[in-house]
Design a protein around this motif. Structure first.
Motif, PDB file in Angstrom:
ATOM      1  N   UNK A   1      49.058  25.977  42.216  1.00 59.29           N
ATOM      2  CA  UNK A   1      49.131  27.439  42.340  1.00 59.29           C
ATOM      3  C   UNK A   1      49.650  27.825  43.714  1.00 59.29           C
ATOM      4  N   UNK A   2      50.684  28.638  43.716  1.00 64.08           N
ATOM      5  CA  UNK A   2      51.290  29.070  44.963  1.00 64.08           C
ATOM      6  C   UNK A   2      50.891  30.509  45.290  1.00 64.08           C
ATOM      7  N   UNK A   3      51.083  30.875  46.536  1.00 59.67           N
ATOM      8  CA  UNK A   3      50.811  32.233  47.003  1.00 59.67           C
ATOM      9  C   UNK A   3      51.557  33.225  46.111  1.00 59.67           C
ATOM     10  N   UNK A   4      50.858  34.276  45.676  1.00 61.32           N
ATOM     11  CA  UNK A   4      51.457  35.302  44.834  1.00 61.32           C
ATOM     12  C   UNK A   4      51.204  35.114  43.346  1.00 61.32           C
ATOM     13  N   UNK A   5      50.672  33.970  42.934  1.00 62.69           N
ATOM     14  CA  UNK A   5      50.424  33.701  41.510  1.00 62.69           C
ATOM     15  C   UNK A   5      49.276  34.575  41.000  1.00 62.69           C
ATOM     16  N   UNK A   6      49.478  35.189  39.821  1.00 61.21           N
ATOM     17  CA  UNK A   6      48.413  35.944  39.150  1.00 61.21           C
ATOM     18  C   UNK A   6      47.596  34.938  38.344  1.00 61.21           C
ATOM     19  N   UNK A   7      46.275  34.910  38.582  1.00 60.53           N
ATOM     20  CA  UNK A   7      45.401  33.916  37.968  1.00 60.53           C
ATOM     21  C   UNK A   7      44.124  34.567  37.455  1.00 60.53           C
ATOM     22  N   UNK A   8      43.377  33.800  36.657  1.00 59.56           N
ATOM     23  CA  UNK A   8      42.037  34.201  36.243  1.00 59.56           C
ATOM     24  C   UNK A   8      41.196  32.942  36.148  1.00 59.56           C
ATOM     25  N   UNK A   9      39.882  33.110  36.193  1.00 55.40           N
ATOM     26  CA  UNK A   9      39.052  31.924  36.115  1.00 55.40           C
ATOM     27  C   UNK A   9      37.600  32.191  36.441  1.00 55.40           C
ATOM     28  N   UNK A  10      36.962  31.132  36.935  1.00 57.32           N
ATOM     29  CA  UNK A  10      35.525  31.133  37.163  1.00 57.32           C
ATOM     30  C   UNK A  10      35.261  30.583  38.562  1.00 57.32           C
TER      31      UNK A  10
ATOM     32  N   UNK B   1      43.421  29.487  35.833  1.00 64.53           N
ATOM     33  CA  UNK B   1      44.644  29.343  35.034  1.00 64.53           C
ATOM     34  C   UNK B   1      45.554  30.525  35.352  1.00 64.53           C
ATOM     35  N   UNK B   2      46.834  30.362  35.043  1.00 64.64           N
ATOM     36  CA  UNK B   2      47.761  31.481  35.222  1.00 64.64           C
ATOM     37  C   UNK B   2      47.396  32.599  34.254  1.00 64.64           C
ATOM     38  N   UNK B   3      47.392  33.840  34.752  1.00 64.81           N
ATOM     39  CA  UNK B   3      47.136  34.998  33.899  1.00 64.81           C
ATOM     40  C   UNK B   3      48.387  35.248  33.067  1.00 64.81           C
ATOM     41  N   UNK B   4      48.249  35.294  31.742  1.00 69.24           N
ATOM     42  CA  UNK B   4      49.418  35.612  30.921  1.00 69.24           C
ATOM     43  C   UNK B   4      49.945  37.007  31.284  1.00 69.24           C
ATOM     44  N   UNK B   5      51.260  37.172  31.394  1.00 71.94           N
ATOM     45  CA  UNK B   5      51.802  38.482  31.763  1.00 71.94           C
ATOM     46  C   UNK B   5      51.521  39.567  30.718  1.00 71.94           C
ATOM     47  N   UNK B   6      51.195  39.164  29.507  1.00 74.06           N
ATOM     48  CA  UNK B   6      50.968  40.128  28.429  1.00 74.06           C
ATOM     49  C   UNK B   6      49.573  40.760  28.449  1.00 74.06           C
TER      50      UNK B   6
ATOM     51  N   UNK C   1      41.533  42.524  31.322  1.00 73.23           N
ATOM     52  CA  UNK C   1      41.404  41.671  30.128  1.00 73.23           C
ATOM     53  C   UNK C   1      41.228  40.206  30.522  1.00 73.23           C
ATOM     54  N   UNK C   2      41.987  39.754  31.501  1.00 69.77           N
ATOM     55  CA  UNK C   2      41.893  38.354  31.933  1.00 69.77           C
ATOM     56  C   UNK C   2      40.515  38.046  32.507  1.00 69.77           C
ATOM     57  N   UNK C   3      39.941  38.976  33.267  1.00 72.36           N
ATOM     58  CA  UNK C   3      38.625  38.745  33.873  1.00 72.36           C
ATOM     59  C   UNK C   3      37.526  38.630  32.824  1.00 72.36           C
ATOM     60  N   UNK C   4      37.756  39.186  31.643  1.00 71.24           N
ATOM     61  CA  UNK C   4      36.725  39.151  30.597  1.00 71.24           C
ATOM     62  C   UNK C   4      36.675  37.818  29.858  1.00 71.24           C
ATOM     63  N   UNK C   5      37.612  36.936  30.084  1.00 71.91           N
ATOM     64  CA  UNK C   5      37.750  35.728  29.263  1.00 71.91           C
ATOM     65  C   UNK C   5      36.959  34.476  29.660  1.00 71.91           C
TER      66      UNK C   5
END
Length: 160
Positions: free
Chosen positions: A98-107, A124-129, A134-138
């Motif tokens: 993961x590089x600087x600027x990457x949109x991510x989600x996780x625990x 993991x990478x946050x899907x752009x869709x 929504x990503x934080x809820x997963x």
């Protein structure tokens, strides 16, 4: 999960941040949790190999997060930031994934905060869709469902 955009941005200091923390004061009415604007912010200099520093965009609180108060001794929680599920943007990285600027989600521990440190194996990478909310809820919800299928022995083509 209860999800919200953190709205905690704009601390005045790189070494301090806003966070929801567990707080225990002997007999005080505020025992439990409080929003603090003086929490210690994680430092990019302290990152270990395989870790990233994340600016939190959204966080979720799950039953396990508030049940910890009954399970662990107060001294183990006092002052620690609350919750585990988040989404955000990598602001510093010591990870090859993961590089600087990457949109991510996780625990990661302490997700209801402006910034947190996460191990790259827990994000993991946050899907752009999907949105940051929504990503934080997963993370916890999805992992719980996955574990239920694994323990229940459900196989491809089977039924539950």
């Amino acid at each position: 999960s209860v999800v919200a955009s953190c709205g905690l941005s704009s601390s005045s200091s790189a070494s301090r941040m806003k966070a929801l923390v567990y707080e225990y004061n002997a007999g005080a009415a505020t025992d439990g949790m409080r929003f603090a604007d003086d929490s210690t912010a994680p430092s990019a200099a302290a990152l270990k190999t395989g870790e990233v520093l994340i600016e939190v965009k959204a966080a979720a609180i799950n039953p396990v997060d508030y049940k910890l108060r009954a399970l662990l001794p107060r001294f183990a929680l006092n002052g620690r930031a609350v919750a585990q599920d988040f989404s955000g943007v990598v602001i510093e990285s010591k990870s090859s994934k993961y590089q600087k600027g990457a949109a991510v989600y996780g625990n990661a521990s302490g997700s209801i905060a402006e910034r947190l440190v996460a191990a790259d194996k827990h994000i993991a990478y946050k899907p752009p869709s999907i949105s940051f909310n929504e990503a934080a809820s997963l993370p916890t919800v999805a992992l719980t469902g996955y574990q239920a299928f694994k323990k229940g022995g459900l196989k491809e083509g089977g039924s539950a």
